[in-house]
Design a protein around this motif. Structure first.
Motif, mmCIF file in Angstrom:
data_model
loop_
_atom_site.group_PDB
_atom_site.id
_atom_site.type_symbol
_atom_site.label_atom_id
_atom_site.label_comp_id
_atom_site.label_asym_id
_atom_site.label_seq_id
_atom_site.Cartn_x
_atom_site.Cartn_y
_atom_site.Cartn_z
ATOM 1 N N ALA A 62 -5.663 -5.424 3.452
ATOM 2 C CA ALA A 62 -5.143 -4.175 4.296
ATOM 3 C C ALA A 62 -6.442 -4.399 5.594
ATOM 4 C CB ALA A 62 -5.703 -3.003 4.093
ATOM 5 N N ARG A 63 -7.213 -5.764 5.157
ATOM 6 C CA ARG A 63 -8.233 -5.721 6.057
ATOM 7 C C ARG A 63 -8.020 -6.001 7.558
ATOM 8 N NH1 ARG A 63 -11.771 -6.947 0.426
ATOM 9 N NH2 ARG A 63 -12.783 -5.543 -0.055
ATOM 10 N N LEU A 66 1.330 -0.894 -0.539
ATOM 11 C CA LEU A 66 0.188 0.116 -0.212
ATOM 12 C C LEU A 66 0.879 0.853 -0.118
ATOM 13 C CD1 LEU A 66 -3.389 -0.814 2.121
ATOM 14 C CD2 LEU A 66 -2.937 0.036 0.481
ATOM 15 N N LEU A 105 -8.244 3.011 -3.273
ATOM 16 C CA LEU A 105 -8.647 1.660 -3.737
ATOM 17 C C LEU A 105 -9.845 0.887 -4.313
ATOM 18 C CD1 LEU A 105 -5.197 2.237 -2.109
ATOM 19 C CD2 LEU A 105 -5.759 -1.007 -2.906
ATOM 20 N N ARG A 106 -10.643 1.757 -3.344
ATOM 21 C CA ARG A 106 -12.128 1.175 -2.750
ATOM 22 C C ARG A 106 -13.163 1.732 -4.135
ATOM 23 N NH1 ARG A 106 -11.433 1.288 3.065
ATOM 24 N NH2 ARG A 106 -11.608 -0.875 3.438
ATOM 25 N N LEU A 131 -5.961 -4.494 -1.201
ATOM 26 C CA LEU A 131 -7.006 -4.532 -0.595
ATOM 27 C C LEU A 131 -7.370 -5.286 0.343
ATOM 28 C CD1 LEU A 131 -9.865 -1.819 0.449
ATOM 29 C CD2 LEU A 131 -11.318 -3.358 -1.567
ATOM 30 N N VAL A 173 -7.072 4.327 1.990
ATOM 31 C CA VAL A 173 -7.584 2.838 1.575
ATOM 32 C C VAL A 173 -8.988 3.353 1.069
ATOM 33 C CG1 VAL A 173 -8.838 1.203 3.329
ATOM 34 C CG2 VAL A 173 -7.344 0.234 1.347
ATOM 35 N N ASP A 174 -9.110 3.480 0.807
ATOM 36 C CA ASP A 174 -11.230 3.917 -0.113
ATOM 37 C C ASP A 174 -10.287 5.062 -1.638
ATOM 38 O OD1 ASP A 174 -12.191 3.849 2.138
ATOM 39 O OD2 ASP A 174 -12.242 5.904 3.224
ATOM 40 N N GLU A 189 -10.521 7.426 3.839
ATOM 41 C CA GLU A 189 -9.152 7.133 4.696
ATOM 42 C C GLU A 189 -8.084 6.574 3.532
ATOM 43 O OE1 GLU A 189 -9.353 4.031 7.219
ATOM 44 O OE2 GLU A 189 -10.459 3.331 6.474
#
Length: 466
Positions: free
Chosen positions: A465-466, A252, A394-395, A462, A391-392, A389
């Motif tokens: 990262a969870r 990431l 990526l979402r 992703l 990582v969003d 954040e």
């Protein structure tokens, strides 16, 4: 006072930008009637409450409703947006949506407008005289409040403010009557950034500004979202860079380092790794201005402001009654769990492309007007979550990719996208394919090669990262 009744095909709750884009496209693509209700006196949503110096983050050409251009399509020749397409001001946007309502929607004879009213359990009630109107929506209720934007002028600070402390929303800065000892900006989002830049433009000494930033943000560079073929290599090239960065990322952190190196993302302070991403868009010149402010406090959120000190989660900093504290800490668009957009008797308006509220409203309306089956509509309109954040990012990309793949399966929808005023990117790509050049073809080839492995790698990152 007796209730009156109103029958319509669609009841649209909310008259903000996304709702107006939905109504405009539904008017073109169907013969449906609509009633639009809003608690405000005019259409435009949060723009009616925003600070006077607010502007769009991105080009005017990418915003508004499909049927009517916003702005003049000019490139700014001066200022912090020099060399890039114009950014509409808040007053311009409010006037624009008022014109859409009164010059397009209402003259159609198919739209009823119910301002200064609240909707609950099938009844619209006027805030002026208390009269109730029971509305029967024959087809659906369209809820445009799911991603309702909040601004400091309408939402009080979440921290305590002692008597004698000057704490104001950005709106009140234009009413300053005399110099103060300094300014304290509370907040890390785009409102705080706009406030910082505006104060510096007005001549404030950067050394008199304290900026309380609980989190630093990854920012999008405005030069990568320019809406004309003249900027094809920069704008569409950015899409290729994104997927290549994703494809080649080893982690990431490595992904975001690659995106920054390619100029896709930027940050105010190069020594601080961002923990926020909210789709904020800036120019290089605005970024340079914000970097002039050196008094940055990173001690968490403010819990209270007293006459001589500011209390934060991680400590205190001094202040004085002669300082102006600017409240910019409202959560602009609260994050909610995405839901299916098309439901029984209901449409829940959400984004279907990252950072694109009005395009999303227009596309949802087009799907509603042209496709009968809700399952098919929902398959073509995966909600893109409101980011918060890193990582969003990526979402958002993954939801974008899923929707784009679904859209490519429909020749009719592809034609609509290319012709849509709000989708300048599809039009740019279509022109590059129709009128190929070596440089343009090379960019499209790079992007095409990188999409599949890039999306696969984003899914892996992703999951990790969870």
């Amino acid at each position: 006072m007796a209730e009156r009744s109103l029958e319509t095909d669609y009841l649209i709750v909310g008259a903000g930008a996304t709702a107006m884009a939905f109504a405009d496209t539904l008017l073109d693509d169907s013969d449906a009637s609509m009633a639009i209700v809003d608690r405000r006196h005019k259409p435009g949503g949060h723009w009616l409450d925003a600070y006077p110096f607010v502007r769009l983050h991105g080009p005017s050409a990418n915003y508004g409703v499909n049927s009517r251009p916003l702005g003049s399509g000019l490139i700014d020749r001066t200022g912090l947006n020099q060399g890039l397409y114009e950014l509409a001001t808040g007053p311009e946007i409010c006037a624009y949506f008022d014109q859409v309502m009164h010059q397009r929607l209402l003259p159609s004879g198919r739209v009823a407008w119910l301002p200064l009213s609240d909707y609950e359990d099938g009844v619209v009630r006027s805030r002026v005289n208390g009269a109730g109107t029971r509305v029967h929506a024959r087809r659906r209720i369209v809820d445009a409040t799911f991603a309702d934007t909040r601004v400091p002028a309408t939402h009080a600070p979440s921290f305590a403010v002692a008597d004698g402390v000057r704490c104001v929303p950005p709106n009140e800065l234009v009413q300053l009557r005399e110099p103060c000892a300094g300014f304290v900006i509370v907040g890390a989002g785009k409102t705080a950034m706009d406030t910082a830049v505006w104060l510096l433009e007005q001549g404030a000494d950067p050394d008199t500004i304290t900026w309380i930033r609980p989190r630093d943000a990854w920012l999008l560079n405005r030069r990568n979202v320019q809406p004309s073929h003249d900027f094809f290599e920069q704008t569409i090239g950015a899409f290729a860079h994104e997927m290549e960065s994703a494809r080649d990322a080893t982690s990431l952190d490595d992904l975001f380092a690659r995106l920054e190196e390619k100029g896709q993302l930027c940050r105010i302070d190069g020594s601080v790794w961002p923990t926020m991403y909210r789709c904020a868009v800036v120019s290089d010149a605005e970024l340079a201005q914000m970097r002039r402010i050196r008094k940055v406090v990173r001690l968490g959120h403010v819990t209270a402001i007293e006459p001589d000190r500011i209390l934060l989660e991680g400590g205190t900093v001094p202040t004085s009654p002669d300082h102006v504290h600017v409240h910019c800490s409202v959560d602009g668009i609260p994050r909610k769990k995405p839901q299916p957009i098309f439901q029984e008797g209901r449409i829940l308006l959400q984004y279907v492309r990252r950072c694109s509220p009005t395009f999303s409203g227009a596309l949802v309306a087009h799907l509603e007007a042209t496709i009968a089956d809700d399952a098919t509509k929902n398959a073509m309109a995966t909600p893109v979550p409101i980011p918060d954040e890193p990582v969003d990012w990526l979402r958002n990309q993954l939801a974008d990719a899923r929707n784009s793949l679904a859209w490519r399966q429909s020749p009719e929808l592809q034609r609509w996208l290319v012709e849509s005023r709000l989708d300048t990117f599809s039009a740019m790509i279509a022109r590059a394919m129709r009128e190929p050049t070596p440089a343009g073809s090379a960019i499209l080839e790079r992007w095409s090669r990188a999409i599949k492995p890039g999306v696969a790698r984003l899914s892996e990152l992703l999951a990790s990262a969870r």
